[in-house]
Scaffold this motif. Structure first.
Motif: not given
Length: 625
Positions: A93-102
């Protein structure tokens, strides 16, 4: 009413100039990625958190149960798996969220859009489990503090579940402890020295000069392995096909021959030649008849079930040798010498001694049956002297009251208890029960709740086997009733819902005890019939006619007649087709006039146990009749 006019002296508010509104600052790269990672963490925690909590609770239930049972602390593998899966999920989830934020940051910078403030407000908004339950505040009301009750509900529910498991563990632990202590105390009281190492230490080994097992081993060493062996059709070929040798074929023909029919010359010559090639072994084997007993030195293994009995099994070869010797002596007219070889076969059985294993007793039964079968053929080939018959009858009488069943049940009890205890204490791997373990492999520790299960199975095994040891020491008729009641109880446990859980190992290991009881009782019945036949033959030689009943045999030939172990009554005798027959009614307690069917007797079919002798006029018939 007219609206009040505005005071011209009061200045008007200047109009709003939208050009002076300062736009929201764009988030930095790190803030955008951080907010996205935070959102992903919350979202995945919301999705996977309830499932992780559920499975974590399930995994902690055995821990609470084991602690309550007083077996110590231990974590179920499910706990570690749940933690790993949850950590992997939130990390994703952290990876996916960070990618979405980027991605959002890059889009905003490319378009120059001001919607980043909206995204930022969404990212900062708390994630609620029940968003529809949010109360709308009335205008002018002060905001009330939010109370999250669900963590308390979930926490209390989890604690109640674990507390219940702990309480059940307390009850189960006390119950199993009392049960095992009672079973051990009863066994120690009724049969001191019952444990496996104590049984091994208490074995009686005769001195070497009186130990027939040494003589039997010497005979085996003098004979080819697996005698009479098979021979290949094409010894030099790439794929030799085994086929019975001429001697082996001769022995097969002898086994199929009717007892009162002589061997043909070819068969007799082949058997006689085989015996001549091993004359020294035959002479040494005959001496076993004069030994009272013997015993082998057993090589103990960590797993009692894996104890090998090579010398015990190899005794069968000596019995085959002596059976062939008895057949040839009877063929050549030496009836007394043939009966002496039959007595030697019984001596080979006695050489096994007091090995406390069921397999040892089954081998002894097999050797005794060979001796009695050979004796029937010898009697069908001529008329032995009274002294030779009396000697054979005495050996059969000596064999009949042996406590083979008691020894077998004590050994089974000791091995069952030793195996369960060793597995419970991690001295033996569970894989050893299926034969997939070697002494060098490590034995893994049993979880606390697992040790409770093994303690219970140990108590069940002792209770069951104590009943069998007690039943084995009773008179034959009472023993049958006790064994039947025991089988009913074991069957009830097996068919119950928790039977295979609370008594797994006893259910898997006790069928051998049932098979041993049936075989040993049949053996006892066969011995009794053979004793009566010897006495009846002696009676006939003196009086000129067969006795009408067992009671009609003179006391000088049979002072204390054996009793049918199945019915508790006298053996049945009858004359039919030129034969004198003696038989027990068998397990179904029906007089089937000596009929026996090997494939049906366990299911209530013809199961009479007995023997017989031909009238003198029908003995020693030529092979061509």
């Amino acid at each position: 009413m007219d609206a009040p006019e505005a005071d011209p002296a009061e200045p008007l508010a200047p109009p709003l100039d939208v050009t002076e509104v300062t736009p929201l600052p764009r988030p930095s790269f790190l803030k955008a990625v951080g907010r996205g990672a935070k959102t992903g963490f919350r979202a995945f925690s919301l999705v996977f958190g309830p499932f992780a909590l559920l499975y974590l609770t399930v995994g902690l239930v055995p821990t609470a149960f084991g602690l309550g049972a007083g077996r110590g602390f231990g974590l179920h593998q499910l706990v570690f798996k749940v933690v790993l899966v949850y950590l992997a999920a939130v990390l994703l989830g952290i990876v996916v969220g960070a990618a979405a934020g980027l991605i959002g940051f890059l889009i905003d910078r490319a378009r120059g859009s001001s919607r980043s403030g909206t995204r930022r407000s969404i990212a900062d908004r708390p994630i609620r489990f029940f968003p529809w339950r949010r109360a709308q505040a009335a205008p002018g009301d002060l905001p009330r503090p939010r109370r999250r009750r669900w963590p308390w509900l979930v926490g209390v529910s989890v604690l109640l579940i674990l507390a219940t498991a702990f309480g059940v563990g307390i009850y189960a632990g006390r119950f199993v402890d009392r049960r095992l202590a009672a079973a051990l105390a009863a066994t120690d009281r009724d049969d001191p020295g019952w444990r496996f190492d104590e049984l091994m230490a208490a074995r009686v080994m005769p001195p070497d000069e009186d130990n027939s097992a040494i003589v039997v081993a010497d005979v085996v060493a003098m004979m080819p392995e697996g005698w009479p062996s098979d021979a290949p059709v094409h010894p030099g070929g790439p794929t030799p096909t085994p086929t019975p040798s001429e001697a082996a074929r001769a022995f097969e023909r002898l086994a199929r021959l009717e007892s009162n029919v002589r061997m043909d010359d070819e068969t007799a010559d082949l058997v006689r030649a085989e015996l001549a090639d091993h004359a020294d072994a035959v002479g040494l084997a005959r001496t076993v008849a004069d030994y009272e007993g013997g015993g082998h030195v057993l090589e103990l293994t960590p797993n009692p079930i894996d104890i090998r009995l090579p010398e015990t099994q190899e005794a069968r070869l000596v019995a085959r040798l002596l059976a062939a010797d008895a057949a040839i002596q009877a063929q050549d007219g030496d009836i007394d010498g043939a009966l002496e070889s039959c007595r030697a076969i019984l001596g080979v059985g006695r050489s096994i001694g007091d090995e406390p294993m069921v397999i040892s007793k089954l081998v002894r039964i097999a050797l005794g049956e060979i001796a009695m079968h050979s004796a029937r053929r010898v009697l069908a080939q001529g008329e032995p002297s009274d002294a030779a018959l009396a000697a054979l009858q005495a050996d059969l009488l000596h064999e009949s009251p042996q406590t083979l069943l008691i020894e077998a049940m004590r050994g089974e009890r000791a091995m069952l208890d030793e195996v369960i205890r060793k597995v419970r204490d991690a001295e033996l791997s569970i894989a050893a029960l299926s034969g997939q373990w070697s002494p060098g492999d490590p034995a893994h520790a049993i979880a606390p709740w697992g040790t409770l299960m093994f303690d219970n199975q140990r108590a069940v095994g002792l209770e069951w086997m104590n009943e069998l040891v007690s039943a084995a020491s009773r008179p034959p008729l009472e023993r049958q009733a006790a064994w039947k009641a025991w089988r009913v109880e074991v069957g009830r446990v097996k068919e119950s819902r928790l039977g295979m859980f609370v008594a797994t190992l006893p259910l898997l290991m006790t069928p051998g005890a049932t098979a041993a009881e049936k075989a040993l009782t049949r053996y006892q019945a066969s011995l009794g019939a053979a004793v009566i036949l010897c006495a009846a033959e002696r009676h006939r030689r003196k009086t000129g006619s067969w006795p009408e009943s067992v009671a009609a045999i003179g006391p000088e030939f049979l002072a204390d007649p054996p009793v049918d172990p199945f019915s508790g009554e006298a053996y049945r005798v009858e004359r039919r087709d030129g034969r004198f027959l003696v038989h027990s009614v068998g397990p179904n307690l029906k007089d089937e006039h000596g009929a026996f069917e090997a494939k049906r007797w366990l299911d209530g079919g013809p199961d009479d146990v007995g023997t017989g002798a031909w009238d003198p006029a029908l003995r020693r018939r030529p092979p061509d009749e």
